[in-house]
Motif scaffolding. Structure first.
Motif, PDB file in Angstrom:
ATOM      1  N   ARG A 104      37.413  38.831  60.610  1.00 32.66           N
ATOM      2  CA  ARG A 104      38.804  38.918  60.210  1.00 32.66           C
ATOM      3  C   ARG A 104      39.314  37.596  59.645  1.00 32.66           C
ATOM      4  NH1 ARG A 104      42.544  41.440  64.685  1.00 32.66           N
ATOM      5  NH2 ARG A 104      40.636  41.447  65.855  1.00 32.66           N
ATOM      6  N   HIS A 105      38.832  36.474  60.117  1.00 32.95           N
ATOM      7  CA  HIS A 105      39.312  35.171  59.705  1.00 32.95           C
ATOM      8  C   HIS A 105      38.487  34.569  58.577  1.00 32.95           C
ATOM      9  CE1 HIS A 105      42.228  35.129  62.880  1.00 32.95           C
ATOM     10  NE2 HIS A 105      41.292  35.445  63.774  1.00 32.95           N
ATOM     11  N   GLN A 106      37.499  35.289  58.126  1.00 34.79           N
ATOM     12  CA  GLN A 106      36.641  34.792  57.062  1.00 34.79           C
ATOM     13  C   GLN A 106      37.403  34.869  55.732  1.00 34.79           C
ATOM     14  OE1 GLN A 106      33.069  37.049  56.603  1.00 34.79           O
ATOM     15  NE2 GLN A 106      31.921  35.300  55.831  1.00 34.79           N
ATOM     16  N   ALA A 107      37.216  33.854  54.875  1.00 35.75           N
ATOM     17  CA  ALA A 107      37.891  33.816  53.583  1.00 35.75           C
ATOM     18  C   ALA A 107      37.386  34.950  52.699  1.00 35.75           C
ATOM     19  CB  ALA A 107      37.625  32.467  52.904  1.00 35.75           C
ATOM     20  N   PRO A 108      38.271  35.491  51.842  1.00 36.11           N
ATOM     21  CA  PRO A 108      37.815  36.575  50.956  1.00 36.11           C
ATOM     22  C   PRO A 108      36.769  36.057  49.979  1.00 36.11           C
ATOM     23  CG  PRO A 108      40.091  35.947  50.467  1.00 36.11           C
ATOM     24  CD  PRO A 108      39.672  35.167  51.660  1.00 36.11           C
ATOM     25  N   SER A 109      35.912  36.933  49.572  1.00 34.24           N
ATOM     26  CA  SER A 109      34.846  36.534  48.650  1.00 34.24           C
ATOM     27  C   SER A 109      35.427  36.266  47.260  1.00 34.24           C
ATOM     28  CB  SER A 109      33.795  37.634  48.572  1.00 34.24           C
ATOM     29  OG  SER A 109      34.333  38.753  47.891  1.00 34.24           O
ATOM     30  N   ARG A 110      34.615  35.657  46.436  1.00 35.99           N
ATOM     31  CA  ARG A 110      35.056  35.319  45.083  1.00 35.99           C
ATOM     32  C   ARG A 110      35.418  36.589  44.304  1.00 35.99           C
ATOM     33  NH1 ARG A 110      31.736  32.152  40.372  1.00 35.99           N
ATOM     34  NH2 ARG A 110      33.518  32.006  38.992  1.00 35.99           N
ATOM     35  N   ALA A 111      34.648  37.636  44.465  1.00 36.70           N
ATOM     36  CA  ALA A 111      34.913  38.903  43.773  1.00 36.70           C
ATOM     37  C   ALA A 111      36.238  39.503  44.234  1.00 36.70           C
ATOM     38  CB  ALA A 111      33.770  39.877  44.007  1.00 36.70           C
ATOM     39  N   GLU A 112      36.529  39.390  45.532  1.00 34.20           N
ATOM     40  CA  GLU A 112      37.797  39.921  46.058  1.00 34.20           C
ATOM     41  C   GLU A 112      38.983  39.114  45.517  1.00 34.20           C
ATOM     42  OE1 GLU A 112      36.271  41.677  50.351  1.00 34.20           O
ATOM     43  OE2 GLU A 112      36.920  39.572  50.196  1.00 34.20           O
ATOM     44  N   ARG A 113      38.836  37.791  45.466  1.00 34.78           N
ATOM     45  CA  ARG A 113      39.914  36.946  44.922  1.00 34.78           C
ATOM     46  C   ARG A 113      40.132  37.258  43.444  1.00 34.78           C
ATOM     47  NH1 ARG A 113      37.202  32.353  47.383  1.00 34.78           N
ATOM     48  NH2 ARG A 113      36.759  31.733  45.253  1.00 34.78           N
ATOM     49  N   LYS A 114      39.046  37.437  42.721  1.00 33.04           N
ATOM     50  CA  LYS A 114      39.141  37.754  41.295  1.00 33.04           C
ATOM     51  C   LYS A 114      39.842  39.098  41.091  1.00 33.04           C
ATOM     52  CE  LYS A 114      36.380  38.409  37.140  1.00 33.04           C
ATOM     53  NZ  LYS A 114      35.063  38.490  36.545  1.00 33.04           N
ATOM     54  N   ALA A 115      39.476  40.079  41.883  1.00 32.06           N
ATOM     55  CA  ALA A 115      40.099  41.403  41.777  1.00 32.06           C
ATOM     56  C   ALA A 115      41.591  41.320  42.093  1.00 32.06           C
ATOM     57  CB  ALA A 115      39.410  42.390  42.701  1.00 32.06           C
ATOM     58  N   ALA A 116      41.937  40.536  43.125  1.00 32.70           N
ATOM     59  CA  ALA A 116      43.352  40.394  43.483  1.00 32.70           C
ATOM     60  C   ALA A 116      44.130  39.709  42.361  1.00 32.70           C
ATOM     61  CB  ALA A 116      43.481  39.602  44.783  1.00 32.70           C
ATOM     62  N   GLU A 170      47.788  42.108  35.909  1.00 33.98           N
ATOM     63  CA  GLU A 170      48.111  43.414  35.325  1.00 33.98           C
ATOM     64  C   GLU A 170      49.527  43.842  35.693  1.00 33.98           C
ATOM     65  OE1 GLU A 170      47.774  46.569  32.949  1.00 33.98           O
ATOM     66  OE2 GLU A 170      46.310  44.957  33.115  1.00 33.98           O
ATOM     67  N   GLN A 171      49.934  43.595  36.937  1.00 31.99           N
ATOM     68  CA  GLN A 171      51.289  43.948  37.363  1.00 31.99           C
ATOM     69  C   GLN A 171      52.322  43.100  36.623  1.00 31.99           C
ATOM     70  OE1 GLN A 171      52.257  46.524  39.327  1.00 31.99           O
ATOM     71  NE2 GLN A 171      54.280  45.946  38.597  1.00 31.99           N
ATOM     72  N   GLN A 172      52.022  41.828  36.407  1.00 33.01           N
ATOM     73  CA  GLN A 172      52.940  40.962  35.658  1.00 33.01           C
ATOM     74  C   GLN A 172      53.072  41.437  34.212  1.00 33.01           C
ATOM     75  OE1 GLN A 172      51.321  37.054  36.247  1.00 33.01           O
ATOM     76  NE2 GLN A 172      52.244  36.821  38.274  1.00 33.01           N
ATOM     77  N   ARG A 173      51.992  41.892  33.626  1.00 33.38           N
ATOM     78  CA  ARG A 173      52.045  42.426  32.259  1.00 33.38           C
ATOM     79  C   ARG A 173      52.944  43.655  32.195  1.00 33.38           C
ATOM     80  NH1 ARG A 173      45.657  41.952  30.720  1.00 33.38           N
ATOM     81  NH2 ARG A 173      45.695  39.750  30.205  1.00 33.38           N
ATOM     82  N   VAL A 174      52.811  44.529  33.179  1.00 39.36           N
ATOM     83  CA  VAL A 174      53.654  45.725  33.226  1.00 39.36           C
ATOM     84  C   VAL A 174      55.118  45.319  33.385  1.00 39.36           C
ATOM     85  CG1 VAL A 174      54.219  47.776  34.603  1.00 39.36           C
ATOM     86  CG2 VAL A 174      51.836  47.239  34.070  1.00 39.36           C
ATOM     87  N   ASP A 175      55.385  44.355  34.271  1.00 40.10           N
ATOM     88  CA  ASP A 175      56.758  43.881  34.474  1.00 40.10           C
ATOM     89  C   ASP A 175      57.343  43.294  33.190  1.00 40.10           C
ATOM     90  OD1 ASP A 175      56.538  44.649  37.110  1.00 40.10           O
ATOM     91  OD2 ASP A 175      56.173  42.615  37.875  1.00 40.10           O
ATOM     92  N   ILE A 176      56.542  42.540  32.448  1.00 42.54           N
ATOM     93  CA  ILE A 176      57.010  41.945  31.189  1.00 42.54           C
ATOM     94  C   ILE A 176      57.320  43.032  30.167  1.00 42.54           C
ATOM     95  CG2 ILE A 176      56.268  40.571  29.196  1.00 42.54           C
ATOM     96  CD1 ILE A 176      54.837  38.720  31.194  1.00 42.54           C
ATOM     97  N   GLU A 225      43.341  39.621  39.123  1.00 38.68           N
ATOM     98  CA  GLU A 225      43.431  40.538  37.990  1.00 38.68           C
ATOM     99  C   GLU A 225      44.498  41.595  38.225  1.00 38.68           C
ATOM    100  OE1 GLU A 225      39.437  41.892  37.483  1.00 38.68           O
ATOM    101  OE2 GLU A 225      38.908  40.225  36.159  1.00 38.68           O
ATOM    102  N   SER A 226      44.600  42.045  39.466  1.00 46.80           N
ATOM    103  CA  SER A 226      45.623  43.030  39.816  1.00 46.80           C
ATOM    104  C   SER A 226      47.026  42.437  39.639  1.00 46.80           C
ATOM    105  CB  SER A 226      45.417  43.507  41.247  1.00 46.80           C
ATOM    106  OG  SER A 226      46.463  44.349  41.637  1.00 46.80           O
ATOM    107  N   ARG A 227      47.204  41.189  40.092  1.00 49.47           N
ATOM    108  CA  ARG A 227      48.502  40.524  39.919  1.00 49.47           C
ATOM    109  C   ARG A 227      48.840  40.330  38.451  1.00 49.47           C
ATOM    110  NH1 ARG A 227      48.846  35.138  43.207  1.00 49.47           N
ATOM    111  NH2 ARG A 227      50.599  34.863  41.805  1.00 49.47           N
TER     112      ARG A 227
END
Length: 97
Positions: A5-17, A23-29, A19-21
């Motif tokens: 539970r306390h382990q840092a997210p992997s690089r792929a998980e950070r990248k996905a997060a 994409e959401q900012q693009r939609v907001d704009i 990219e998701s942010r």
């Protein structure tokens, strides 16, 4: 199990997060740009109408300036008449309320 539970997210998980942010900012704009265009549409329409009559308005302004340059006293009389007309119009609006 508790260490997972306390382990840092992997690089792929950070990248996905990220990219998701993004994409959401693009939609907001895009949504904000649409709202902005809708809100400024009347101003844009008025500006385009004014620009359609730009040449005649400039010519009319030049003729008025030429006439006033030939007879400078006429400018004062015109100013007084405009002021009196504005006051009469304002008084009429108050009476009609």
């Amino acid at each position: 199990m508790g260490a997972d539970r306390h382990q840092a997210p992997s690089r792929a998980e950070r990248k996905a997060a990220l990219e998701s942010r993004i994409e959401q900012q693009r939609v907001d704009i895009l949504v904000a740009a649409g709202r902005f265009r809708t809100a400024t549409q009347p101003i844009d329409d008025g500006w385009h109408t004014l620009m359609r009559f730009k040449t005649p308005l400039v010519a009319l302004g030049g003729l008025i300036a030429l006439r006033l340059a030939r007879r400078p006293g006429q400018l004062l009389r015109l100013g007084r008449q405009a002021t009196a007309g504005a006051l009469v119009l304002n008084r009429a609006r108050r009476l009609l309320r």
